[in-house]
Write an enzyme that holds these catalytic residues in place. Sequence first.
Site, PDB file in Angstrom:
ATOM      1  N   LYS A  78      38.294  46.018  42.541  1.00 27.89           N
ATOM      2  CA  LYS A  78      38.473  44.661  42.021  1.00 27.89           C
ATOM      3  C   LYS A  78      37.257  43.844  42.442  1.00 27.89           C
ATOM      4  O   LYS A  78      36.814  43.947  43.590  1.00 27.89           O
ATOM      5  CB  LYS A  78      39.753  44.064  42.605  1.00 27.89           C
ATOM      6  CG  LYS A  78      40.123  42.702  42.041  1.00 27.89           C
ATOM      7  CD  LYS A  78      41.470  42.222  42.600  1.00 27.89           C
ATOM      8  CE  LYS A  78      41.952  40.947  41.926  1.00 27.89           C
ATOM      9  NZ  LYS A  78      43.291  40.536  42.407  1.00 27.89           N
ATOM     10  N   SER A 153      46.613  39.201  38.745  1.00 26.51           N
ATOM     11  CA  SER A 153      45.199  38.971  38.544  1.00 26.51           C
ATOM     12  C   SER A 153      44.354  40.247  38.547  1.00 26.51           C
ATOM     13  O   SER A 153      43.229  40.240  38.041  1.00 26.51           O
ATOM     14  CB  SER A 153      44.661  38.036  39.628  1.00 26.51           C
ATOM     15  OG  SER A 153      44.705  38.681  40.893  1.00 26.51           O
ATOM     16  N   SER A 177      49.808  40.243  42.136  1.00 26.89           N
ATOM     17  CA  SER A 177      48.597  40.609  41.388  1.00 26.89           C
ATOM     18  C   SER A 177      48.249  42.090  41.368  1.00 26.89           C
ATOM     19  O   SER A 177      47.351  42.491  40.630  1.00 26.89           O
ATOM     20  CB  SER A 177      47.396  39.834  41.930  1.00 26.89           C
ATOM     21  OG  SER A 177      47.473  38.493  41.545  1.00 26.89           O
TER      22      SER A 177
END
Lengths: 483, 95
Positions: A78, A153, A177
Amino acid sequence: MTDLTKLTISQATTGLKNKDFSAVELTTSYINQMEKTDNLNAYITKTTDNALSQAKIADNNIASGNMRPMEGMPIAHKDLLCTKGVKTTAGSKMLDNFTPDYESTVSQKLAESGCISLGKLNLDQFAMGSNGQSSFYGGTKNPWGNDLVAGGSSSGSACAVSARSAIASTGTDTGGSIRQPSAFCGVAGIRPTYGRCSRWGVVAYASSLDQVGPIGKDVRDCAIMLSNMSGHDEKDSTSANIPVPDFEAVLTGDVKGLKIGIPKEYYIDDMPQEIAKIWDNGKKMLVEAGAEIVDVSLPHTKYALPAYYIIACAEASSNLSRYDGVRYGHRVSGKELDEMYELTRSEGFGEEVKRRILMGTYVLSAGFYDAYYIKAQKVRRLVANDFKKAFESVDALLTPITPSPAFKIGENQEDPVKMYLNDVFSVTLNMAGLPGMSVPVGLSDSGLPLGLQIIGKAFDEETVLKASYALEKQAKFDATPNI
Amino acid sequence: MSFSNDDVKKVAKLSRIRIDDKQLEQYTNDIQKVLGFMEQLNELNTDNVEPMANPLDGVQVLRNDEIKDGGYPETIVNNATDDTMNFFTVPKVVE
């Protein structure tokens, strides 16, 4: 030869060991898949050249008998995890020019375990969002349908695993997330206990809620990833100084005698029929595997979401005050210092980020601090106590993870409260710092993946993984997106 | 509780975020909605409940305060848009 991107970490490791294929071949397959699925916008930055040179090193290690636990596994991070010499954006214009000179502890540990990084994955700006659409680099699409969100997210992290453009990935989970995008993309993801993984080098959103964790093709891959990314780090004083178990060892499929709680408050009003049905199926699957189902109550569940948004926004407003245009990141010049700050921050941050900073500043400001912030912290205690009490009589909980399958891009966007309601099943455990895992268990009426969530006691990821694995084995979820 | 355009202006100033007048109404409406949602918490009696700051619940880890890192200012200022002689620079604040 079969498509190497279809192999799990454990299968690929066996393949490398048996010299069925090389690490360079494995990485090359993933690089090809990255190109093929480029339209999904899972990646912000690709580091394919570096990945190939790492793969050559992996092949040397294998040849010389020095294979590390995750040797040659092509993963991706990420873009919230700082990576030395590789641009780290947090999905925001604010960090579009930021190249850290240091490596996050988690990505460092994975590299030392033999993982190869293919690049940095798309996300909602500063990890704030549930749809993966607020990135400065454009939204992430869902491999199950190009008009669908991948969730958020950690949108790119779930998308890449589902689209097979990374064998596994790292994500972060402040309010769901990791778990929500995993559910939307039909992959597995675990948010570990607060303190299990170091947060050092991870761009901060809400520090008392943030935690790093893995997303994988199945529960076993998540267990392998977690074993290799966990552990105490003196650079993060909130990282727990306790031993890291071999998480893969608990995956026996046997959950005989395990008591699984069903919290009645998760039967929310207007719960869609298909979500209620999949939850019910999940109970049957666990009973089939030998577990015992027990009804429990978490009376303050309803209040977790509003309290979460107060705390998360408050912490975000404080954490994001560091983006001042002076030391790193975007800068807009101004005639005086305050003008420079204001122009920099208003141009560098996206709309949702600005909204959360404003709300956070409001709930922390004089006159409102007690009514909002302290009130939310008290409710946080009540939510955590609910879990403590439930875990006196059960080993883990089974709940839905999302109120719907992946929704259409653009949906829920006009009303922030409507968007926040997506997190209703996921934020509760973040408030208490507990581990939780999302496992794909079936398809919706429209043919999209649906997940269920296992929640465990603090630092009992073993039970979470064990129950999730049993669920996975029973569910036999083998549907794949048409890409 | 009602949240007004003036409240947005006030927190925007505190947050050092410039909000265009055109966008003011939108921010006010959105934040008003979220605050309304947050005010559900008032249904709960939380007298005698200890606030919880984080999951570790007050456990603070101490370490010795010693220098373990440093001595590379060029690297530190490398990500700054504007720097000079290993200092970060800002618009002039003292006449």
